[in-house]
Design a protein around this motif. Structure first.
Motif, PDB file in Angstrom:
ATOM      1  N   LEU A  35      28.404  35.965  40.093  1.00  0.00           N
ATOM      2  CA  LEU A  35      27.909  34.876  40.942  1.00  0.00           C
ATOM      3  C   LEU A  35      27.735  35.343  42.384  1.00  0.00           C
ATOM      4  N   TRP A  36      28.664  36.167  42.837  1.00  0.00           N
ATOM      5  CA  TRP A  36      28.614  36.616  44.225  1.00  0.00           C
ATOM      6  C   TRP A  36      27.572  37.717  44.436  1.00  0.00           C
ATOM      7  N   SER A  37      27.536  38.714  43.542  1.00  0.00           N
ATOM      8  CA  SER A  37      26.658  39.861  43.771  1.00  0.00           C
ATOM      9  C   SER A  37      25.246  39.662  43.226  1.00  0.00           C
ATOM     10  N   LEU A  38      25.094  39.057  42.069  1.00  0.00           N
ATOM     11  CA  LEU A  38      23.769  38.899  41.466  1.00  0.00           C
ATOM     12  C   LEU A  38      23.069  37.617  41.898  1.00  0.00           C
ATOM     13  N   HIS A  39      23.827  36.522  41.936  1.00  0.00           N
ATOM     14  CA  HIS A  39      23.240  35.227  42.300  1.00  0.00           C
ATOM     15  C   HIS A  39      23.347  34.924  43.790  1.00  0.00           C
ATOM     16  N   ARG A  40      24.044  35.805  44.516  1.00  0.00           N
ATOM     17  CA  ARG A  40      24.163  35.689  45.980  1.00  0.00           C
ATOM     18  C   ARG A  40      24.785  34.365  46.446  1.00  0.00           C
ATOM     19  N   LEU A  41      25.737  33.841  45.669  1.00  0.00           N
ATOM     20  CA  LEU A  41      26.439  32.629  46.093  1.00  0.00           C
ATOM     21  C   LEU A  41      27.493  33.002  47.130  1.00  0.00           C
ATOM     22  N   SER A  42      27.827  32.071  47.983  1.00  0.00           N
ATOM     23  CA  SER A  42      28.857  32.321  48.991  1.00  0.00           C
ATOM     24  C   SER A  42      30.220  32.417  48.310  1.00  0.00           C
ATOM     25  N   ALA A  43      31.159  33.061  49.001  1.00  0.00           N
ATOM     26  CA  ALA A  43      32.510  33.185  48.464  1.00  0.00           C
ATOM     27  C   ALA A  43      33.130  31.808  48.237  1.00  0.00           C
ATOM     28  N   ARG A  44      32.841  30.864  49.107  1.00  0.00           N
ATOM     29  CA  ARG A  44      33.364  29.503  48.962  1.00  0.00           C
ATOM     30  C   ARG A  44      32.843  28.842  47.683  1.00  0.00           C
ATOM     31  N   GLU A  45      31.552  29.013  47.396  1.00  0.00           N
ATOM     32  CA  GLU A  45      30.962  28.436  46.187  1.00  0.00           C
ATOM     33  C   GLU A  45      31.492  29.134  44.929  1.00  0.00           C
ATOM     34  N   VAL A  46      31.656  30.439  45.000  1.00  0.00           N
ATOM     35  CA  VAL A  46      32.212  31.183  43.863  1.00  0.00           C
ATOM     36  C   VAL A  46      33.629  30.681  43.571  1.00  0.00           C
ATOM     37  N   ARG A  47      34.414  30.510  44.617  1.00  0.00           N
ATOM     38  CA  ARG A  47      35.776  30.013  44.438  1.00  0.00           C
ATOM     39  C   ARG A  47      35.776  28.625  43.811  1.00  0.00           C
ATOM     40  N   ARG A  48      34.870  27.773  44.246  1.00  0.00           N
ATOM     41  CA  ARG A  48      34.786  26.418  43.686  1.00  0.00           C
ATOM     42  C   ARG A  48      34.486  26.446  42.190  1.00  0.00           C
ATOM     43  N   ARG A  49      33.675  27.423  41.760  1.00  0.00           N
ATOM     44  CA  ARG A  49      33.287  27.506  40.351  1.00  0.00           C
ATOM     45  C   ARG A  49      34.303  28.227  39.477  1.00  0.00           C
TER      46      ARG A  49
ATOM     47  N   SER B  91      37.940  29.062  40.554  1.00  0.00           N
ATOM     48  CA  SER B  91      39.354  28.762  40.770  1.00  0.00           C
ATOM     49  C   SER B  91      39.678  27.302  40.449  1.00  0.00           C
ATOM     50  N   PRO B  92      40.765  27.068  39.725  1.00  0.00           N
ATOM     51  CA  PRO B  92      41.153  25.690  39.415  1.00  0.00           C
ATOM     52  C   PRO B  92      41.809  24.961  40.589  1.00  0.00           C
ATOM     53  N   TRP B  93      42.136  25.684  41.637  1.00  0.00           N
ATOM     54  CA  TRP B  93      42.794  25.065  42.780  1.00  0.00           C
ATOM     55  C   TRP B  93      41.755  24.483  43.721  1.00  0.00           C
ATOM     56  N   GLY B  94      41.760  23.182  43.875  1.00  0.00           N
ATOM     57  CA  GLY B  94      40.806  22.510  44.748  1.00  0.00           C
ATOM     58  C   GLY B  94      41.202  22.543  46.208  1.00  0.00           C
ATOM     59  N   VAL B  95      42.496  22.627  46.483  1.00  0.00           N
ATOM     60  CA  VAL B  95      42.986  22.637  47.854  1.00  0.00           C
ATOM     61  C   VAL B  95      43.195  24.079  48.282  1.00  0.00           C
ATOM     62  N   VAL B  96      42.569  24.452  49.406  1.00  0.00           N
ATOM     63  CA  VAL B  96      42.695  25.815  49.914  1.00  0.00           C
ATOM     64  C   VAL B  96      43.143  25.773  51.369  1.00  0.00           C
ATOM     65  N   GLY B  97      43.673  26.875  51.847  1.00  0.00           N
ATOM     66  CA  GLY B  97      44.171  26.950  53.216  1.00  0.00           C
ATOM     67  C   GLY B  97      43.084  27.241  54.231  1.00  0.00           C
TER      68      GLY B  97
ATOM     69  N   THR C 174      42.619  29.887  55.972  1.00  0.00           N
ATOM     70  CA  THR C 174      42.087  31.253  55.925  1.00  0.00           C
ATOM     71  C   THR C 174      40.922  31.383  54.947  1.00  0.00           C
ATOM     72  N   SER C 175      40.746  30.434  54.057  1.00  0.00           N
ATOM     73  CA  SER C 175      39.660  30.534  53.074  1.00  0.00           C
ATOM     74  C   SER C 175      38.296  30.245  53.688  1.00  0.00           C
ATOM     75  N   ALA C 176      38.257  29.766  54.924  1.00  0.00           N
ATOM     76  CA  ALA C 176      36.975  29.497  55.573  1.00  0.00           C
ATOM     77  C   ALA C 176      36.179  30.797  55.766  1.00  0.00           C
ATOM     78  N   ALA C 177      36.876  31.908  55.933  1.00  0.00           N
ATOM     79  CA  ALA C 177      36.219  33.199  56.139  1.00  0.00           C
ATOM     80  C   ALA C 177      35.799  33.855  54.824  1.00  0.00           C
ATOM     81  N   GLY C 178      36.193  33.311  53.717  1.00  0.00           N
ATOM     82  CA  GLY C 178      35.861  33.895  52.416  1.00  0.00           C
ATOM     83  C   GLY C 178      37.012  33.743  51.455  1.00  0.00           C
ATOM     84  N   TRP C 179      36.954  34.489  50.386  1.00  0.00           N
ATOM     85  CA  TRP C 179      37.984  34.428  49.363  1.00  0.00           C
ATOM     86  C   TRP C 179      38.570  35.823  49.213  1.00  0.00           C
ATOM     87  N   ALA C 180      39.829  35.984  49.592  1.00  0.00           N
ATOM     88  CA  ALA C 180      40.475  37.295  49.589  1.00  0.00           C
ATOM     89  C   ALA C 180      40.482  37.915  48.194  1.00  0.00           C
TER      90      ALA C 180
END
Length: 108
Positions: free
Chosen positions: A65-79, A81-87, A89-95
């Motif tokens: 999703l990130w490399s081929l479909h060029r989705l943002s790290a935030r969108e990839v995480r939403r699709r 990760s089961p955790w809806g609440v993030v801290g 630091t996640s505004a800058a991406g997904w570690a």
């Protein structure tokens, strides 16, 4: 010389299908103990990676999703990760995504 040594539960994260809702599921893993050396081996289903909370398919989906479909790290995480609440630091991406990119040759 392996002998059954009980079971252990383990959590695995990620969607069960490519377009599915991300979940956190508990799987039961079988343990075996070597009668010679005493080492314990944990047998897990295919697709469960050592020392990873996310399944192999979830990591592969995130990387695609990130490399081929060029989705943002935030969108990839939403699709993925089961955790809806993030801290904050996640505004800058997904570690985890950055870590998987660096480790991809060794993961698969």
């Amino acid at each position: 010389m392996l002998h059954g040594h009980g079971t252990r539960e383990r959590l695995v994260r990620g969607p069960l299908r490519p377009n599915g809702t991300p979940k956190e599921v508990e799987i039961v893993c079988r343990r075996y103990r070597c009668q010679r050396c005493g080492a314990v081996a944990l047998v897990v289903p295919r697709g469960v990676l050592r020392s990873r909370l996310f399944s192999a398919s979830a990591i592969a989906l995130a990387l695609a999703l990130w490399s081929l479909h060029r989705l943002s790290a935030r969108e990839v995480r939403r699709r993925v990760s089961p955790w809806g609440v993030v801290g904050d630091t996640s505004a800058a991406g997904w570690a985890s995504l950055r870590r998987w990119v660096r480790q991809a040759p060794r993961l698969f």
